[in-house]
Structures are given as structure tokens and as C-alpha cells.
Design a protein around this motif. Structure first.
Motif, PDB file in Angstrom:
ATOM      1  N   GLY A 154      -5.691  -0.655   6.214  1.00  6.31           N
ATOM      2  CA  GLY A 154      -6.948  -1.369   6.356  1.00  6.31           C
ATOM      3  C   GLY A 154      -7.619  -1.697   5.043  1.00  6.31           C
ATOM      4  N   ARG A 155      -7.156  -1.090   3.939  1.00  6.53           N
ATOM      5  CA  ARG A 155      -7.741  -1.355   2.622  1.00  6.53           C
ATOM      6  C   ARG A 155      -6.752  -2.028   1.671  1.00  6.53           C
ATOM      7  N   PHE A 156      -5.473  -1.707   1.797  1.00  5.58           N
ATOM      8  CA  PHE A 156      -4.428  -2.246   0.921  1.00  5.58           C
ATOM      9  C   PHE A 156      -3.597  -3.248   1.703  1.00  5.58           C
ATOM     10  N   THR A 157      -3.115  -4.272   0.992  1.00  6.55           N
ATOM     11  CA  THR A 157      -2.239  -5.268   1.592  1.00  6.55           C
ATOM     12  C   THR A 157      -1.049  -5.506   0.676  1.00  6.55           C
ATOM     13  N   ILE A 158       0.149  -5.378   1.242  1.00  8.11           N
ATOM     14  CA  ILE A 158       1.375  -5.610   0.486  1.00  8.11           C
ATOM     15  C   ILE A 158       1.901  -7.002   0.822  1.00  8.11           C
ATOM     16  N   SER A 159       2.492  -7.658  -0.154  1.00  6.17           N
ATOM     17  CA  SER A 159       3.054  -8.990   0.069  1.00  6.17           C
ATOM     18  C   SER A 159       4.134  -9.264  -0.972  1.00  6.17           C
ATOM     19  N   VAL A 160       4.909 -10.318  -0.739  1.00 10.08           N
ATOM     20  CA  VAL A 160       5.941 -10.734  -1.688  1.00 10.08           C
ATOM     21  C   VAL A 160       5.879 -12.241  -1.876  1.00 10.08           C
ATOM     22  N   ASP A 161       6.258 -12.675  -3.059  1.00  4.52           N
ATOM     23  CA  ASP A 161       6.415 -14.096  -3.365  1.00  4.52           C
ATOM     24  C   ASP A 161       7.842 -14.255  -3.875  1.00  4.52           C
ATOM     25  N   ASN A 162       8.724 -14.726  -3.002  1.00  8.12           N
ATOM     26  CA  ASN A 162      10.132 -14.829  -3.362  1.00  8.12           C
ATOM     27  C   ASN A 162      10.363 -15.793  -4.520  1.00  8.12           C
ATOM     28  N   ALA A 163       9.576 -16.836  -4.576  1.00 11.71           N
ATOM     29  CA  ALA A 163       9.756 -17.823  -5.638  1.00 11.71           C
ATOM     30  C   ALA A 163       9.515 -17.219  -7.012  1.00 11.71           C
ATOM     31  N   LYS A 164       8.660 -16.207  -7.056  1.00 11.92           N
ATOM     32  CA  LYS A 164       8.331 -15.547  -8.319  1.00 11.92           C
ATOM     33  C   LYS A 164       9.016 -14.192  -8.460  1.00 11.92           C
ATOM     34  N   ASN A 165       9.818 -13.808  -7.465  1.00 14.79           N
ATOM     35  CA  ASN A 165      10.451 -12.482  -7.477  1.00 14.79           C
ATOM     36  C   ASN A 165       9.424 -11.384  -7.723  1.00 14.79           C
ATOM     37  N   THR A 166       8.304 -11.500  -7.073  1.00 17.67           N
ATOM     38  CA  THR A 166       7.193 -10.587  -7.321  1.00 17.67           C
ATOM     39  C   THR A 166       6.664 -10.014  -6.015  1.00 17.67           C
ATOM     40  N   ALA A 167       6.418  -8.717  -6.030  1.00 19.34           N
ATOM     41  CA  ALA A 167       5.735  -8.037  -4.939  1.00 19.34           C
ATOM     42  C   ALA A 167       4.332  -7.686  -5.410  1.00 19.34           C
ATOM     43  N   TYR A 168       3.399  -7.690  -4.463  1.00 20.67           N
ATOM     44  CA  TYR A 168       1.995  -7.435  -4.798  1.00 20.67           C
ATOM     45  C   TYR A 168       1.453  -6.301  -3.936  1.00 20.67           C
ATOM     46  N   ILE A 217       6.662  -4.315   7.328  1.00 16.17           N
ATOM     47  CA  ILE A 217       5.561  -3.773   6.533  1.00 16.17           C
ATOM     48  C   ILE A 217       5.090  -2.453   7.136  1.00 16.17           C
ATOM     49  N   LEU A 218       4.864  -1.508   6.238  1.00 14.41           N
ATOM     50  CA  LEU A 218       4.370  -0.196   6.646  1.00 14.41           C
ATOM     51  C   LEU A 218       3.388   0.293   5.595  1.00 14.41           C
ATOM     52  N   TYR A 219       2.327   0.957   6.052  1.00 18.76           N
ATOM     53  CA  TYR A 219       1.323   1.522   5.149  1.00 18.76           C
ATOM     54  C   TYR A 219       1.140   3.009   5.432  1.00 18.76           C
ATOM     55  N   ALA A 220       0.808   3.746   4.388  1.00 15.66           N
ATOM     56  CA  ALA A 220       0.362   5.115   4.579  1.00 15.66           C
ATOM     57  C   ALA A 220      -0.999   5.080   5.269  1.00 15.66           C
ATOM     58  N   ASP A 221      -1.285   6.094   6.060  1.00 13.77           N
ATOM     59  CA  ASP A 221      -2.566   6.132   6.786  1.00 13.77           C
ATOM     60  C   ASP A 221      -3.752   6.089   5.827  1.00 13.77           C
ATOM     61  N   SER A 222      -3.584   6.671   4.660  1.00  7.99           N
ATOM     62  CA  SER A 222      -4.688   6.770   3.706  1.00  7.99           C
ATOM     63  C   SER A 222      -5.116   5.423   3.138  1.00  7.99           C
ATOM     64  N   VAL A 223      -4.244   4.401   3.224  1.00  6.46           N
ATOM     65  CA  VAL A 223      -4.582   3.096   2.648  1.00  6.46           C
ATOM     66  C   VAL A 223      -4.647   1.992   3.708  1.00  6.46           C
ATOM     67  N   ARG A 229       4.681  12.503  -6.135  1.00  7.55           N
ATOM     68  CA  ARG A 229       4.649  11.075  -5.835  1.00  7.55           C
ATOM     69  C   ARG A 229       4.598  10.883  -4.319  1.00  7.55           C
ATOM     70  N   GLU A 230       3.750   9.943  -3.874  1.00  7.72           N
ATOM     71  CA  GLU A 230       3.579   9.732  -2.443  1.00  7.72           C
ATOM     72  C   GLU A 230       3.723   8.266  -2.075  1.00  7.72           C
ATOM     73  N   PHE A 231       4.158   8.052  -0.858  1.00 14.81           N
ATOM     74  CA  PHE A 231       4.370   6.705  -0.324  1.00 14.81           C
ATOM     75  C   PHE A 231       3.035   6.012  -0.106  1.00 14.81           C
ATOM     76  N   VAL A 232       2.982   4.725  -0.439  1.00 17.51           N
ATOM     77  CA  VAL A 232       1.795   3.913  -0.197  1.00 17.51           C
ATOM     78  C   VAL A 232       2.098   2.799   0.805  1.00 17.51           C
ATOM     79  N   SER A 233       3.158   2.022   0.529  1.00 16.44           N
ATOM     80  CA  SER A 233       3.465   0.893   1.401  1.00 16.44           C
ATOM     81  C   SER A 233       4.863   0.398   1.096  1.00 16.44           C
ATOM     82  N   ARG A 234       5.424  -0.400   2.022  1.00 17.42           N
ATOM     83  CA  ARG A 234       6.729  -1.015   1.783  1.00 17.42           C
ATOM     84  C   ARG A 234       6.805  -2.332   2.518  1.00 17.42           C
ATOM     85  N   ILE A 235       7.733  -3.182   2.061  1.00 21.05           N
ATOM     86  CA  ILE A 235       7.951  -4.504   2.639  1.00 21.05           C
ATOM     87  C   ILE A 235       9.354  -4.946   2.267  1.00 21.05           C
TER      88      ILE A 235
END
Length: 122
Positions: free
Chosen positions: A66-80, A58-64, A45-51
Motif C-alpha cells: 500500500g506504500r511501495f510500488t514495484i515496476s519495470v521498464d523493459n525498454a530501459k532494462n530498469t526496475a523501479y 508482483i508481490l509485496y512484503a506486508d510492511s510495505v 536482509r529482508e524481502f521487500v517486493s518482486r516482479i
């Protein structure tokens, strides 16, 4: 206790996009860290991103980067995890995880979802 549930995986052609969701329930705090990890077939298992739940650190693995975007919606208790320009090497089971620390190692995370399969065809 925190419970996590991922969704949004699937089969996509190279260059395509997917958005993964991670719904969290339980005793959440703004300082909690949400991480995304992946496990390609036959590898660790490898790290991709965190928030953090407040949208910072916010932090991303080098491999992703510029291509992946992490975000959160507190109202929905959801991370994307928005994944664009997908490559065959992005094929893996993707997991969301949570803990209190700004960590990148799987062993540092206390709570895990069940995982969702992402397959990118060439």
C-alpha cells in the motif's frame, strides 16, 4: 551473467517519497524475476517486493504493502521501487536482485546490486 546497479537512495523526512532504480545489463529474459530487498542496521536482509521482467507476479512484503510500488521498464532494462509515505523504520540499505525463481529469500537470488542507502528521519 547479469549486472545490477541501484540508484535513487537518500535522506528524506517521514511521510516523504523516494524512487529507487535498478539498471540491469547482461543476458536478461522476460521470465527473470527482479527483487528488492533491504537490510536495516544490525539486522538480516529482508524481502521487500518482486516482479518479473514482463511486469507480472508482483508481490509485496506486508510492511510495505500500500506504500511501495514495484515496476519495470523493459525498454530501459530498469526496475523501479516507488516508495511513498516513508517511515523511520524503512531506513535501510536497499538492494535489487535477480534470478529465475519467484522467490522471497535472499539466498535464492543469484545476482545483486551494490545497494543504495535510504534514511528516513522522524
Amino acid at each position: 551473467q547479469v549486472r545490477l546497479a541501484e540508484s535513487g537512495g537518500g535522506l528524506v523526512q517521514a511521510g516523504g517519497s523516494l524512487r529507487l532504480s535498478c539498471v540491469a545489463s547482461g543476458r536478461l529474459q522476460s521470465s527473470w524475476v527482479m527483487g528488492w530487498f533491504r537490510q536495516p542496521p544490525g539486522t538480516e536482509r529482508e524481502f521487500v517486493s518482486r516482479i518479473t521482467w514482463n511486469g507480472g507476479n508482483i508481490l509485496y512484503a506486508d510492511s510495505v504493502k500500500g506504500r511501495f510500488t514495484i515496476s519495470v521498464d523493459n525498454a530501459k532494462n530498469t526496475a523501479y521501487l516507488q516508495m511513498n509515505s516513508l517511515k523511520p523504520e524503512d531506513t535501510a540499505v536497499y538492494y535489487c536482485a535477480s534470478n529465475f525463481d519467484l522467490a522471497t529469500k535472499p539466498g535464492d537470488y543469484d545476482y545483486w546490486g551494490q545497494g543504495t542507502q535510504v534514511t528516513v528521519s522522524s
